[in-house]
Design an enzyme around this catalytic site. Structure first.
Site, PDB file in Angstrom:
ATOM      1  CG  HIS A 188      -2.011  -1.074   1.087  1.00 49.04           C
ATOM      2  ND1 HIS A 188      -3.171  -0.886   0.362  1.00 49.04           N
ATOM      3  CD2 HIS A 188      -2.061  -2.331   1.585  1.00 49.04           C
ATOM      4  CE1 HIS A 188      -3.903  -1.990   0.439  1.00 49.04           C
ATOM      5  NE2 HIS A 188      -3.245  -2.884   1.164  1.00 49.04           N
ATOM      6  CG  ASN A 212      -2.939  -6.496  -6.842  1.00 53.01           C
ATOM      7  OD1 ASN A 212      -2.669  -7.687  -6.792  1.00 53.01           O
ATOM      8  ND2 ASN A 212      -3.596  -5.974  -7.849  1.00 53.01           N
ATOM      9  CB  ALA A 213      -2.013  -1.674  -2.835  1.00 56.29           C
ATOM     10  NE  ARG A 220      11.703   8.577 -19.309  1.00 57.60           N
ATOM     11  CZ  ARG A 220      11.162   8.251 -20.490  1.00 57.60           C
ATOM     12  NH1 ARG A 220      11.855   7.464 -21.322  1.00 57.60           N
ATOM     13  NH2 ARG A 220       9.969   8.682 -20.838  1.00 57.60           N
ATOM     14  CG  ASP A 241      -7.902 -13.289  -7.833  1.00 52.68           C
ATOM     15  OD1 ASP A 241      -6.893 -12.894  -8.451  1.00 52.68           O
ATOM     16  OD2 ASP A 241      -8.670 -12.512  -7.234  1.00 52.68           O
ATOM     17  CG  HIS A 244      -6.203  -9.420  -6.764  1.00 44.54           C
ATOM     18  ND1 HIS A 244      -7.423 -10.051  -6.617  1.00 44.54           N
ATOM     19  CD2 HIS A 244      -6.147  -8.471  -5.791  1.00 44.54           C
ATOM     20  CE1 HIS A 244      -8.073  -9.512  -5.598  1.00 44.54           C
ATOM     21  NE2 HIS A 244      -7.324  -8.554  -5.072  1.00 44.54           N
ATOM     22  CG  ASP A 266      -6.099  -9.607  -0.230  1.00 44.74           C
ATOM     23  OD1 ASP A 266      -6.452  -9.392   0.956  1.00 44.74           O
ATOM     24  OD2 ASP A 266      -5.941  -8.701  -1.063  1.00 44.74           O
TER      25      ASP A 266
END
Length: 374
Positions: A188, A212-213, A220, A241, A244, A266
């Site tokens: 995240h 993801n996140a 660059r 899955d 994602h 998740d």
């Protein structure tokens, strides 16, 4: 008591061997050969593989682990039907709710509930709101050591914590986690490559739901991805899955990491439930055709199970079963420092799955005790 499984093909040392498997007490006694036994079961035509370990799972069957003991008790008893013999309940939400849930995890780790509770994964609160995904921005905090200590103490019962290293004060958080035996996981985050490299020096050894996140990779402006993909000391989670992360990117990750991938679900409370409206981190989640999204369209965890994750990688992507199995068992066990889990060898805990030729689960053993049978 000594128990013998006979007629199956056993996954050991990266290959399948057709031998009898002897269990004694809660552990594996020997593979092949002969030994006195008290009882036996014929599993001819089946594969015997290590039990799966999920290091990132929020809930299922209508409950979320932030709810604490009721969710832990319910899901620990039902997870063996998915091939899950050990897991990290993933906790996210308001500080005080997470604190209580962490305390319940500590209690559950000492209980025999079915699937083993191996410690908490605390996803938050020190995450970047710019990459919050389906988490509630109202529950996020600026990194603060006093807040961390209030939340997890000295790390007892906490196996892993996800942190965005670019946030002010994150270095102290990561160093504290590493010093107290908690896996520091980058996630995240909008960290640059430079900050990602620094975070590894501070103690990061893991990446939460790879791709993801995180900022997309650019030639660059690489960000986190090229760093965690190229550093062998970093293990990367992958939600398989096939929603994602698309298959081509999974192939890329597997090529780069050379087995340093741990497959996770998740999964959230809608797992094992019909399509409908659910809640994650205090936000409404719409589940349609098994895909969980916030009303704004963001993916909101998943409804994946570990046995389906295995079939996705082997049957839908065509990956060799022998190369996939360790990603669901041995790699997460090693990540947690549990050499007694995730493999079939003498002395290891007898957490085992019996699969048919279609990779459908026939039975599950935890500590040599059958806890599920189809």
């Amino acid at each position: 008591m000594t128990f013998k499984l006979t007629g199956g093909r056993i996954f050991t040392g990266g290959v399948f061997v057709k031998e009898d498997l002897y269990l004694e007490g809660d552990r594996i006694l020997q593979i092949g050969g002969s030994a006195p036994f008290d009882a036996s079961e014929d599993v001819s035509g089946s594969r015997i593989v290590p039990g799966f370990i999920d290091t990132h799972i929020h809930g299922g069957l209508g409950v979320d682990f932030v709810q604490g003991m009721p969710a832990l008790e319910k899901l620990s008893r039902t997870f063996p039907a998915q091939g899950l013999t050990g897991y990290l309940p993933t906790i996210t939400g308001p500080h005080n709710e997470m604190k209580k849930a962490v305390a319940d995890v500590r209690t559950a780790m000492k209980m025999d509930l079915g699937s083993r509770v191996l410690g908490a994964h605390v996803e938050g609160p020190f995450l970047n709101p710019k990459r919050k995904g389906a988490l509630n921005a109202g529950s996020l905090e600026t990194p603060d050591l006093d807040s961390l200590v209030d939340l997890i103490g000295r790390g007892e019962g906490v196996a892993k914590m996800t942190v965005a290293p670019e946030l002010p004060g994150a270095e102290k958080i990561i160093r504290y986690l590493a010093a107290h035996g908690v896996i520091a996981s980058i996630g995240h985050t909008v960290a640059t490559s430079e900050i990602a490299e620094k975070s590894i020096a501070w103690g990061v050894t893991h990446a939460t739901h790879l791709f993801n996140a995180m900022e997309p990779m650019h030639h660059r402006k690489g960000g986190v991805l090229p760093v965690v993909l190229s550093r062998p000391e970093v293990v990367c989670e992958l939600v398989s899955d096939l929603i994602h992360v698309e298959p081509a990117m999974i192939q890329l990750a597997l090529h780069c990491k050379k087995g340093r991938i741990n497959v996770v679900t998740d999964a959230m409370e809608a797992t094992g439930q019909p399509d409908g409206d659910y809640v994650l981190s205090g936000q409404k989640v719409l589940v349609r055709d098994g895909i969980a999204r916030l009303e704004a369209g963001n993916l909101a965890s998943s409804t994946l199970t570990m046995d389906q994750a295995l079939r996705n990688l082997v049957q839908k992507m065509g990956l060799p079963l022998e190369s996939v199995l360790p990603l669901l068992s041995e790699v997460p066990a090693d990540l947690l420092g549990r050499r007694d889990l995730g493999r079939i060898r003498p002395g290891a805990l007898a957490d085992l799955l019996v699969l048919d030729d279609k990779l459908t689960l026939r039975s599950t053993y935890v500590g040599a005790r059958k806890v599920f049978e189809r």
